[in-house]
Scaffold this motif. Structure first.
Motif, PDB file in Angstrom:
ATOM      1  N   VAL A   1      34.326  57.277  77.233  1.00 53.24           N
ATOM      2  CA  VAL A   1      34.522  57.545  75.800  1.00 53.24           C
ATOM      3  C   VAL A   1      33.617  56.636  74.960  1.00 53.24           C
ATOM      4  O   VAL A   1      33.066  57.065  73.939  1.00 53.24           O
ATOM      5  N   GLY A   2      33.409  55.428  75.417  1.00 49.51           N
ATOM      6  CA  GLY A   2      32.551  54.475  74.701  1.00 49.51           C
ATOM      7  C   GLY A   2      31.115  54.944  74.652  1.00 49.51           C
ATOM      8  O   GLY A   2      30.469  54.901  73.600  1.00 49.51           O
ATOM      9  N   SER A   3      30.591  55.420  75.780  1.00 51.39           N
ATOM     10  CA  SER A   3      29.187  55.861  75.765  1.00 51.39           C
ATOM     11  C   SER A   3      29.019  57.170  75.000  1.00 51.39           C
ATOM     12  O   SER A   3      27.983  57.385  74.377  1.00 51.39           O
ATOM     13  N   TYR A   4      30.035  58.035  75.027  1.00 47.71           N
ATOM     14  CA  TYR A   4      29.933  59.310  74.295  1.00 47.71           C
ATOM     15  C   TYR A   4      29.957  59.063  72.782  1.00 47.71           C
ATOM     16  O   TYR A   4      29.236  59.724  72.027  1.00 47.71           O
ATOM     17  N   ALA A   5      30.782  58.093  72.372  1.00 45.34           N
ATOM     18  CA  ALA A   5      31.004  57.876  70.936  1.00 45.34           C
ATOM     19  C   ALA A   5      29.740  57.472  70.178  1.00 45.34           C
ATOM     20  O   ALA A   5      29.676  57.654  68.965  1.00 45.34           O
ATOM     21  N   ILE A   6      28.731  56.959  70.871  1.00 48.63           N
ATOM     22  CA  ILE A   6      27.539  56.446  70.169  1.00 48.63           C
ATOM     23  C   ILE A   6      26.790  57.586  69.461  1.00 48.63           C
ATOM     24  O   ILE A   6      26.573  57.547  68.262  1.00 48.63           O
TER      25      ILE A   6
ATOM     26  N   ILE B   1      15.659  54.431  76.677  1.00 46.67           N
ATOM     27  CA  ILE B   1      16.997  54.414  77.278  1.00 46.67           C
ATOM     28  C   ILE B   1      17.962  53.809  76.273  1.00 46.67           C
ATOM     29  O   ILE B   1      17.668  52.768  75.674  1.00 46.67           O
ATOM     30  N   ASN B   2      19.102  54.467  76.099  1.00 53.43           N
ATOM     31  CA  ASN B   2      20.110  53.954  75.172  1.00 53.43           C
ATOM     32  C   ASN B   2      20.669  52.629  75.717  1.00 53.43           C
ATOM     33  O   ASN B   2      21.315  52.591  76.761  1.00 53.43           O
ATOM     34  N   THR B   3      20.375  51.549  75.010  1.00 50.56           N
ATOM     35  CA  THR B   3      20.742  50.215  75.503  1.00 50.56           C
ATOM     36  C   THR B   3      22.250  50.068  75.694  1.00 50.56           C
ATOM     37  O   THR B   3      22.689  49.442  76.658  1.00 50.56           O
ATOM     38  N   THR B   4      23.021  50.630  74.779  1.00 54.38           N
ATOM     39  CA  THR B   4      24.479  50.481  74.885  1.00 54.38           C
ATOM     40  C   THR B   4      25.003  51.162  76.144  1.00 54.38           C
ATOM     41  O   THR B   4      25.859  50.611  76.843  1.00 54.38           O
ATOM     42  N   CYS B   5      24.486  52.365  76.425  1.00 54.48           N
ATOM     43  CA  CYS B   5      24.929  53.069  77.640  1.00 54.48           C
ATOM     44  C   CYS B   5      24.548  52.251  78.869  1.00 54.48           C
ATOM     45  O   CYS B   5      25.331  52.140  79.819  1.00 54.48           O
ATOM     46  N   ALA B   6      23.337  51.698  78.833  1.00 55.80           N
ATOM     47  CA  ALA B   6      22.886  50.874  79.962  1.00 55.80           C
ATOM     48  C   ALA B   6      23.798  49.651  80.119  1.00 55.80           C
ATOM     49  O   ALA B   6      24.200  49.298  81.235  1.00 55.80           O
ATOM     50  N   LEU B   7      24.147  49.043  78.979  1.00 55.21           N
ATOM     51  CA  LEU B   7      25.031  47.861  78.984  1.00 55.21           C
ATOM     52  C   LEU B   7      26.390  48.202  79.592  1.00 55.21           C
ATOM     53  O   LEU B   7      26.894  47.490  80.469  1.00 55.21           O
ATOM     54  N   ILE B   8      26.967  49.310  79.113  1.00 60.22           N
ATOM     55  CA  ILE B   8      28.299  49.704  79.597  1.00 60.22           C
ATOM     56  C   ILE B   8      28.225  50.018  81.086  1.00 60.22           C
ATOM     57  O   ILE B   8      29.083  49.604  81.867  1.00 60.22           O
ATOM     58  N   GLY B   9      27.185  50.718  81.491  1.00 59.98           N
ATOM     59  CA  GLY B   9      27.035  51.059  82.900  1.00 59.98           C
ATOM     60  C   GLY B   9      26.853  49.831  83.767  1.00 59.98           C
ATOM     61  O   GLY B   9      27.574  49.641  84.754  1.00 59.98           O
ATOM     62  N   LEU B  10      25.925  48.969  83.374  1.00 61.57           N
ATOM     63  CA  LEU B  10      25.591  47.805  84.211  1.00 61.57           C
ATOM     64  C   LEU B  10      26.726  46.784  84.291  1.00 61.57           C
ATOM     65  O   LEU B  10      26.933  46.158  85.322  1.00 61.57           O
ATOM     66  N   PHE B  11      27.442  46.604  83.198  1.00 63.85           N
ATOM     67  CA  PHE B  11      28.491  45.580  83.212  1.00 63.85           C
ATOM     68  C   PHE B  11      29.890  46.127  83.497  1.00 63.85           C
ATOM     69  O   PHE B  11      30.645  45.502  84.231  1.00 63.85           O
TER      70      PHE B  11
ATOM     71  N   PRO C   1      28.208  45.630  59.981  1.00 66.04           N
ATOM     72  CA  PRO C   1      27.658  44.737  61.015  1.00 66.04           C
ATOM     73  C   PRO C   1      28.462  43.447  61.193  1.00 66.04           C
ATOM     74  O   PRO C   1      28.740  43.021  62.312  1.00 66.04           O
ATOM     75  N   GLU C   2      28.852  42.821  60.048  1.00 65.64           N
ATOM     76  CA  GLU C   2      29.565  41.541  60.162  1.00 65.64           C
ATOM     77  C   GLU C   2      30.927  41.734  60.835  1.00 65.64           C
ATOM     78  O   GLU C   2      31.343  40.916  61.661  1.00 65.64           O
ATOM     79  N   THR C   3      31.598  42.841  60.488  1.00 64.16           N
ATOM     80  CA  THR C   3      32.912  43.102  61.082  1.00 64.16           C
ATOM     81  C   THR C   3      32.757  43.361  62.579  1.00 64.16           C
ATOM     82  O   THR C   3      33.522  42.844  63.395  1.00 64.16           O
ATOM     83  N   GLY C   4      31.750  44.157  62.922  1.00 64.73           N
ATOM     84  CA  GLY C   4      31.495  44.449  64.333  1.00 64.73           C
ATOM     85  C   GLY C   4      31.230  43.179  65.127  1.00 64.73           C
ATOM     86  O   GLY C   4      31.783  42.981  66.215  1.00 64.73           O
ATOM     87  N   LEU C   5      30.396  42.304  64.541  1.00 65.25           N
ATOM     88  CA  LEU C   5      30.073  41.053  65.249  1.00 65.25           C
ATOM     89  C   LEU C   5      31.298  40.154  65.368  1.00 65.25           C
ATOM     90  O   LEU C   5      31.484  39.481  66.388  1.00 65.25           O
TER      91      LEU C   5
ATOM     92  N   PRO D   1      30.789  50.021  71.654  1.00 61.77           N
ATOM     93  CA  PRO D   1      30.703  51.269  70.875  1.00 61.77           C
ATOM     94  C   PRO D   1      31.715  51.347  69.744  1.00 61.77           C
ATOM     95  O   PRO D   1      31.480  52.025  68.748  1.00 61.77           O
ATOM     96  N   MET D   2      32.841  50.662  69.901  1.00 63.36           N
ATOM     97  CA  MET D   2      33.866  50.718  68.854  1.00 63.36           C
ATOM     98  C   MET D   2      33.407  50.015  67.581  1.00 63.36           C
ATOM     99  O   MET D   2      33.982  50.207  66.514  1.00 63.36           O
ATOM    100  N   THR D   3      32.365  49.186  67.688  1.00 62.60           N
ATOM    101  CA  THR D   3      31.928  48.413  66.521  1.00 62.60           C
ATOM    102  C   THR D   3      30.826  49.123  65.729  1.00 62.60           C
ATOM    103  O   THR D   3      30.425  48.644  64.679  1.00 62.60           O
ATOM    104  N   PHE D   4      30.321  50.259  66.257  1.00 62.56           N
ATOM    105  CA  PHE D   4      29.194  50.927  65.604  1.00 62.56           C
ATOM    106  C   PHE D   4      29.474  51.394  64.189  1.00 62.56           C
ATOM    107  O   PHE D   4      28.634  51.274  63.306  1.00 62.56           O
ATOM    108  N   THR D   5      30.685  51.939  64.014  1.00 58.59           N
ATOM    109  CA  THR D   5      30.973  52.490  62.693  1.00 58.59           C
ATOM    110  C   THR D   5      31.446  51.411  61.723  1.00 58.59           C
ATOM    111  O   THR D   5      31.648  51.679  60.549  1.00 58.59           O
ATOM    112  N   MET D   6      31.613  50.209  62.234  1.00 65.64           N
ATOM    113  CA  MET D   6      32.067  49.119  61.361  1.00 65.64           C
ATOM    114  C   MET D   6      30.862  48.516  60.648  1.00 65.64           C
ATOM    115  O   MET D   6      29.718  48.735  61.043  1.00 65.64           O
TER     116      MET D   6
END
Lengths: 159, 517
Positions: free
Chosen positions: B403-408, B205-215, B58-62, B51-56
């Motif tokens: 905080v990560g899932s809320y920030a999206i 389903i929000n994939t990022t939330c699912a990712l954070i939850g599952l992992f 794309p290249e910076t986030g990656l 989630p911290m990379t969303f506002t960056m």
């Protein structure tokens, strides 16, 4: 060593069948054109679960049965786990009412003390995490974190 | 050719901005911290930071996600060497020789070897990333709707076999993910499907939330269920952190061999860094002129394992970026990051989005230098962090998940979804189901659905369109390979692990005999 059937896997199979049943009944209420693809995925999950059930039964007849639960939950600390889970749920609920920062402070302090972390270490952890979140999300990413419905009017007045 | 070279050069210029460099350093340091803590995994770290990379950009986030990935794979070696507990499974083989060196007071040398070999393994893996990724991406230009359907099925068969004990359970997990991916509006007709009366689920389903939850959240529950014990004290580094010219010469061919091994393992879907480290270690032993040193603290053993596991990083990005098929959990999460940025793996990344892709590649090269520098300068400090108690990690990771899932989308429901997936992920891990397969199905499901439905619409419902081209048949064949490969990989891993342990025991046996004589 020959693999025995795990009793705990019955729960897995039942869960999958329950998911299939729920989605199947819901799918019937959709428009006919929208039903095709979900039906394909329901059949796929149902078929794979049935294949797994058959495998389990073969294992049970050939090699016997054992409680998979004991293996999966070895060294399980029920009190610690459920108190932690309850605090996490309570934390998520409280964010809505008292805001992110206060809820986080209370949640972290309570859980750290419950997990018997020395007070000084707990204090450092709480301050470090809250500072990190404020700097990363508040200042850098400019994410407005929940203020809480109970505190919002008060904060509005203060502003 | 010239155009590609120009794009590569421009990529370096774009990657060398102060903010990118700063974030690379932060990402690597964060990755090392995550990697060196035995309770945390690379996939979990990348999911947590997504989630911290969303506002960056794309290249910076990656670049940040790539930096965390590389840092975490390297970080595992620090705790493997100093406390004999690999931070990640990718460093399991490093612990064999690394800890022996620590016992002999050569911890500094072992850490230097690990950093040096990781650096070269990672750096060399970038070569194949640069040259093979665009070529493979060109292949996907021939893909139509039916091919995209088979490609998504191929991706699922691959991931179903990864990291799980049972292939059937892996496939079940994938099918469950496919079913969950149908939640939301129908992509063709726009009709509501399984939305539980909540408009929130319109986009699925929000994939990022699912990712954070599952992992990540599921890992919190895993830590919370176990008795909290204190970790072993990290050994003190008393010797100088360096290698002589002769020692560097000795490990050079080992690093080269491990690079090839790691790279191939990375490209092969279904394999991962944990297999590569053992294969790298075994090969270094086979070719070594100092076999007697293995099991007694061999720098070649450390270099073989570390160069191989870091060479996986660049290799594993090739199928992820070109075909959209991640070979392991970390790259599945990384692909989630790519999709969330609105990018689709395939030829577009090397055409329309080439500047972004080449900036990411350049960043990935630079990350290796940061890994070397930060690894060498900070490994004593990181070793102390690796002793951090699970009791502190549990609330800290929970807060970051929340905080990560809320920030999206700044929506409280995202936190609830994350929590539900956290509990689901915990139960899935307990019962040997595969969380990575669910994530991939959530990502690939909509692609497969669109592919299937468009193909059937074109053919007016005639199913033979799914078998109408050579590419379709190649993909069907690959699906079968995808189902079979986990068995082969598991055999390979077991054999490599057994060889490593047996060889070490044999050497130690000989050593004891010699000592008693």
């Amino acid at each position: 060593m020959k693999e025995k059937m795990k009793l705990s896997d019955i729960g897995v199979v039942l869960f999958m069948y329950a998911v299939c049943a729920y989605f199947y009944t819901q799918n019937l209420q959709l428009k006919p054109e929208s039903q095709t693809y979900p039906r394909f995925t329901i059949i796929l999950l149902f078929a794979l679960t049935t294949m797994y059930l058959v495998k389990m039964l073969i294992q049970a007849f050939k090699n016997g049965v054992h409680k998979g639960k004991d293996e999966a939950f070895k060294d399980f600390q029920p009190a610690q786990f459920f108190v932690s889970l309850a605090l996490v749920v309570l934390y998520v609920v409280m964010i809505n009412f008292i805001g992110f920062y206060i809820a986080t402070f209370i949640f972290m302090t309570l859980l750290l003390l419950y997990l018997k972390v020395p007070k000084l270490h707990a204090l450092i952890a709480v301050v470090a995490i809250m500072l990190l979140i404020y700097l990363a999300f508040g200042l850098f990413l400019k994410v407005k974190l929940p203020e809480g419905v109970w505190l919002k009017p008060l904060l509005k007045q203060l502003r | 050719m010239l155009q590609t070279l120009a794009q590569m050069g421009a990529g370096f210029l774009n990657a060398l901005t102060p903010i990118n460099l700063l974030l690379m350093a932060a990402g690597v340091a964060m990755g090392i911290v995550i990697g060196c803590m035995p309770g945390l995994s690379a996939a979990m770290g990348v999911a947590l930071m997504l989630p911290m990379t969303f506002t960056m950009k794309p290249e910076t986030g990656l670049i940040v996600l790539g930096a965390i990935y590389c840092g975490a794979i390297f970080g595992g070696s620090i705790s493997a060497i100093l406390i004999h507990t690999p931070g990640t499974p990718a460093s399991a083989a490093t612990a064999i020789e690394g800890y022996q060196m620590t016992l002999q007071g050569k911890a500094g040398k072992a850490l230097f070897t690990a950093s040096y070999a990781s650096f070269w393994g990672g750096l060399l893996s970038c070569i194949s990333l640069y040259f093979f990724a665009p070529l493979l991406a060109q292949l996907t230009l021939k893909f139509m709707s039916a091919e995209y359907f088979w490609l998504s099925i191929f991706g699922l068969t691959i991931i179903a076999g990864v990291a799980g004990k049972s292939l059937l359970k892996g496939l079940m997990s994938g099918a469950l993910g496919l079913l969950l991916s149908t939640i939301g509006l129908d992509p063709i007709l726009g009709a509501k499907r399984f939305m539980f009366g909540q408009a929130y689920f319109a986009e699925g389903i929000n994939t990022t939330c699912a990712l954070i939850g599952l992992f990540s959240m599921s890992q919190v529950f895993i830590l919370a269920e176990k008795k909290i014990t204190e970790r072993a004290q990290a050994a003190k580094v008393t010797d100088k952190m360096s290698l002589t010219r002769e020692e560097r010469r000795i490990i050079r061919p080992t690093i080269f061999r491990s690079w090839i091994i790691g790279n191939l393992i990375g490209i092969l879907p279904g394999a991962g860094a944990s297999i590569a480290c053992f294969l790298g270690y075994n090969t270094s032993k086979q070719f070594s002129k100092h076999k007697e040193k293995f099991g007694r603290g061999s720098i070649e053993g450390v270099a073989g394992s570390e160069a191989a596991n870091n060479a996986v990083t660049g290799g594993s990005l090739i199928p992820t970026l070109t075909l959209g098929i991640p070979g392991e959990s970390v790259t599945a999460v990384l692909m989630g990051g790519l999709v969330i940025q609105g990018l689709t793996p395939g030829p577009e990344l090397f055409g329309k989005y080439a500047p972004m892709t080449y900036t990411f590649f350049a960043g990935f090269v630079l990350v290796q230098f940061f890994m070397l520098g930060i690894g060498l300068l900070g490994c004593k400090g990181f070793a102390q962090i690796s002793r951090l108690s699970d009791a502190i990690l549990i609330p800290c990771v929970t807060v970051l998940c929340v905080v990560g899932s809320y920030a999206i989308h700044k929506n409280m429901l995202d936190i609830v979804v994350m929590l539900i997936f956290g509990v689901l992920g915990y139960l899935m891990r307990k019962f040997d189901l595969n969380t990575a397969a669910v994530v991939l199905a959530l990502i690939l499901g909509p692609i497969g659905e669109k592919g299937l439905r468009n193909a059937l619409r074109i053919s007016e419902g005639n199913i033979s369109i799914l078998f109408s081209s050579v590419v379709c048949w190649v993909l069907i064949a690959l699906c079968i390979v995808g189902i079979v490969s986990p068995f082969l990989m598991a055999k390979m891993e077991k054999k490599a692990e057994a060889d490593a342990v047996a060889g070490t025991d044999e050497d130690l046996g000989k050593l004891t005999e010699e000592d008693s004589v």
